[in-house]
Motif scaffolding. Sequence first.
Motif, PDB file in Angstrom:
ATOM      1  N   MET A   1      -9.014  21.505 126.762  1.00 40.53           N
ATOM      2  CA  MET A   1      -7.662  20.583 127.181  1.00 40.53           C
ATOM      3  C   MET A   1      -7.748  19.485 126.361  1.00 40.53           C
ATOM      4  SD  MET A   1      -7.056  19.340 131.050  1.00 40.53           S
ATOM      5  CE  MET A   1      -5.455  18.859 131.332  1.00 40.53           C
ATOM      6  N   ALA A   2      -6.490  18.843 125.819  1.00 40.26           N
ATOM      7  CA  ALA A   2      -6.557  17.858 125.248  1.00 40.26           C
ATOM      8  C   ALA A   2      -6.324  16.560 125.953  1.00 40.26           C
ATOM      9  CB  ALA A   2      -5.199  17.858 124.347  1.00 40.26           C
ATOM     10  N   SER A   3      -6.891  15.264 125.429  1.00 39.40           N
ATOM     11  CA  SER A   3      -6.566  14.168 125.951  1.00 39.40           C
ATOM     12  C   SER A   3      -5.416  13.572 126.044  1.00 39.40           C
ATOM     13  CB  SER A   3      -7.965  13.373 125.725  1.00 39.40           C
ATOM     14  OG  SER A   3      -7.746  12.320 126.208  1.00 39.40           O
ATOM     15  N   ASP A   4      -4.964  12.804 127.212  1.00 34.47           N
ATOM     16  CA  ASP A   4      -3.648  12.029 127.072  1.00 34.47           C
ATOM     17  C   ASP A   4      -3.978  10.686 126.529  1.00 34.47           C
ATOM     18  OD1 ASP A   4      -2.235  14.207 127.818  1.00 34.47           O
ATOM     19  OD2 ASP A   4      -2.426  13.637 129.906  1.00 34.47           O
ATOM     20  N   VAL A   5      -5.189  10.227 126.093  1.00 37.17           N
ATOM     21  CA  VAL A   5      -5.481   9.105 125.605  1.00 37.17           C
ATOM     22  C   VAL A   5      -6.055   8.906 124.172  1.00 37.17           C
ATOM     23  CG1 VAL A   5      -6.096   8.109 128.119  1.00 37.17           C
ATOM     24  CG2 VAL A   5      -7.815   8.939 126.541  1.00 37.17           C
ATOM     25  N   ILE A   6      -5.771   7.790 123.711  1.00 34.75           N
ATOM     26  CA  ILE A   6      -6.228   7.802 122.238  1.00 34.75           C
ATOM     27  C   ILE A   6      -6.853   6.487 121.960  1.00 34.75           C
ATOM     28  CG2 ILE A   6      -3.829   6.927 121.479  1.00 34.75           C
ATOM     29  CD1 ILE A   6      -4.392   8.581 118.799  1.00 34.75           C
ATOM     30  N   SER A   7      -7.762   6.553 121.019  1.00 30.77           N
ATOM     31  CA  SER A   7      -8.384   5.221 120.660  1.00 30.77           C
ATOM     32  C   SER A   7      -7.695   4.266 119.625  1.00 30.77           C
ATOM     33  CB  SER A   7      -9.777   5.678 119.916  1.00 30.77           C
ATOM     34  OG  SER A   7     -10.423   4.407 119.465  1.00 30.77           O
ATOM     35  N   THR A   8      -7.749   2.904 119.855  1.00 35.68           N
ATOM     36  CA  THR A   8      -7.006   2.056 119.229  1.00 35.68           C
ATOM     37  C   THR A   8      -7.306   2.374 117.478  1.00 35.68           C
ATOM     38  OG1 THR A   8      -8.640   0.379 119.292  1.00 35.68           O
ATOM     39  CG2 THR A   8      -6.417   0.491 120.704  1.00 35.68           C
ATOM     40  N   ASP A   9      -8.597   2.564 117.048  1.00 37.08           N
ATOM     41  CA  ASP A   9      -8.821   3.153 115.749  1.00 37.08           C
ATOM     42  C   ASP A   9      -7.916   4.177 115.150  1.00 37.08           C
ATOM     43  OD1 ASP A   9     -10.585   3.986 117.614  1.00 37.08           O
ATOM     44  OD2 ASP A   9     -12.194   4.371 115.732  1.00 37.08           O
ATOM     45  N   ARG A  10      -7.833   5.320 116.223  1.00 31.09           N
ATOM     46  CA  ARG A  10      -6.802   6.255 115.556  1.00 31.09           C
ATOM     47  C   ARG A  10      -5.540   6.155 115.656  1.00 31.09           C
ATOM     48  NH1 ARG A  10      -7.675  11.863 117.886  1.00 31.09           N
ATOM     49  NH2 ARG A  10      -6.569  12.203 116.185  1.00 31.09           N
ATOM     50  N   VAL A  11      -4.950   5.176 116.458  1.00 30.62           N
ATOM     51  CA  VAL A  11      -3.589   4.529 116.485  1.00 30.62           C
ATOM     52  C   VAL A  11      -3.432   4.093 115.252  1.00 30.62           C
ATOM     53  CG1 VAL A  11      -1.621   3.381 117.599  1.00 30.62           C
ATOM     54  CG2 VAL A  11      -3.312   4.769 118.748  1.00 30.62           C
ATOM     55  N   GLU A  12      -4.121   2.963 114.820  1.00 27.36           N
ATOM     56  CA  GLU A  12      -3.974   2.361 113.728  1.00 27.36           C
ATOM     57  C   GLU A  12      -4.193   3.032 112.419  1.00 27.36           C
ATOM     58  OE1 GLU A  12      -6.799  -1.172 114.140  1.00 27.36           O
ATOM     59  OE2 GLU A  12      -5.376  -2.008 115.537  1.00 27.36           O
ATOM     60  N   LEU A  30      -1.558  -3.167 116.897  1.00 24.68           N
ATOM     61  CA  LEU A  30      -0.884  -3.105 117.901  1.00 24.68           C
ATOM     62  C   LEU A  30      -1.022  -4.520 118.673  1.00 24.68           C
ATOM     63  CD1 LEU A  30      -2.843   0.001 119.513  1.00 24.68           C
ATOM     64  CD2 LEU A  30      -0.626   0.041 118.518  1.00 24.68           C
ATOM     65  N   MET A  31       0.261  -4.878 119.262  1.00 26.65           N
ATOM     66  CA  MET A  31       0.446  -6.092 119.886  1.00 26.65           C
ATOM     67  C   MET A  31       0.250  -5.836 121.311  1.00 26.65           C
ATOM     68  SD  MET A  31       0.299  -7.483 117.078  1.00 26.65           S
ATOM     69  CE  MET A  31       0.795  -8.627 116.210  1.00 26.65           C
ATOM     70  N   ASP A  71       1.370  15.288 113.919  1.00 26.59           N
ATOM     71  CA  ASP A  71       0.008  14.303 114.143  1.00 26.59           C
ATOM     72  C   ASP A  71       0.304  12.749 113.832  1.00 26.59           C
ATOM     73  OD1 ASP A  71      -2.896  13.747 115.076  1.00 26.59           O
ATOM     74  OD2 ASP A  71      -3.429  14.140 112.973  1.00 26.59           O
ATOM     75  N   GLY A  72       1.536  12.463 114.413  1.00 24.50           N
ATOM     76  CA  GLY A  72       1.760  11.046 114.130  1.00 24.50           C
ATOM     77  C   GLY A  72       2.992  10.539 115.135  1.00 24.50           C
ATOM     78  N   TYR A  73       3.478   9.383 115.043  1.00 25.08           N
ATOM     79  CA  TYR A  73       4.632   9.016 115.766  1.00 25.08           C
ATOM     80  C   TYR A  73       5.875   8.995 115.349  1.00 25.08           C
ATOM     81  CZ  TYR A  73       0.611   6.894 118.497  1.00 25.08           C
ATOM     82  OH  TYR A  73      -0.247   6.943 119.337  1.00 25.08           O
TER      83      TYR A  73
END
Length: 110
Positions: A1-12, A30-31, A71-73
């Motif tokens: 099952m995939a997580s619904d959260v992501i680490s900020t270092d993966r977002v950046e 991120l602000m 795999d992005g926004y």
Amino acid sequence: MASDVISTDRVEEANVYSAAGDKLGSIDDLMIDKVSGQVCYTALEFGGFLGIGTDRYPIPWSMLKYDVAVDGYVVPLDKTQLEGAPRYSSDAVPDYDDIYRSSVDKYYGL
């Protein structure tokens, strides 16, 4: 099952695409609202060549939608809309005060 959260270092550094699938840039920062803890804006790194001459474009976080297929926004914007958007250089980060936030939100019609 995939997580619904992501680490900020993966977002950046995550890639950001237009709805048409064109890569617009990547997330630089991120602000986060100090009181609520909510992410308010992302600084999209856009323009330049190989990271040189790029500017940061603040985009309201609510406009980004994560798309597992790329795999992005994805944002409902294109390069032309970004070229006229509020921006700043990496060494001149503005205060995200009420006036600045209002101007960014107004540009995006929020």
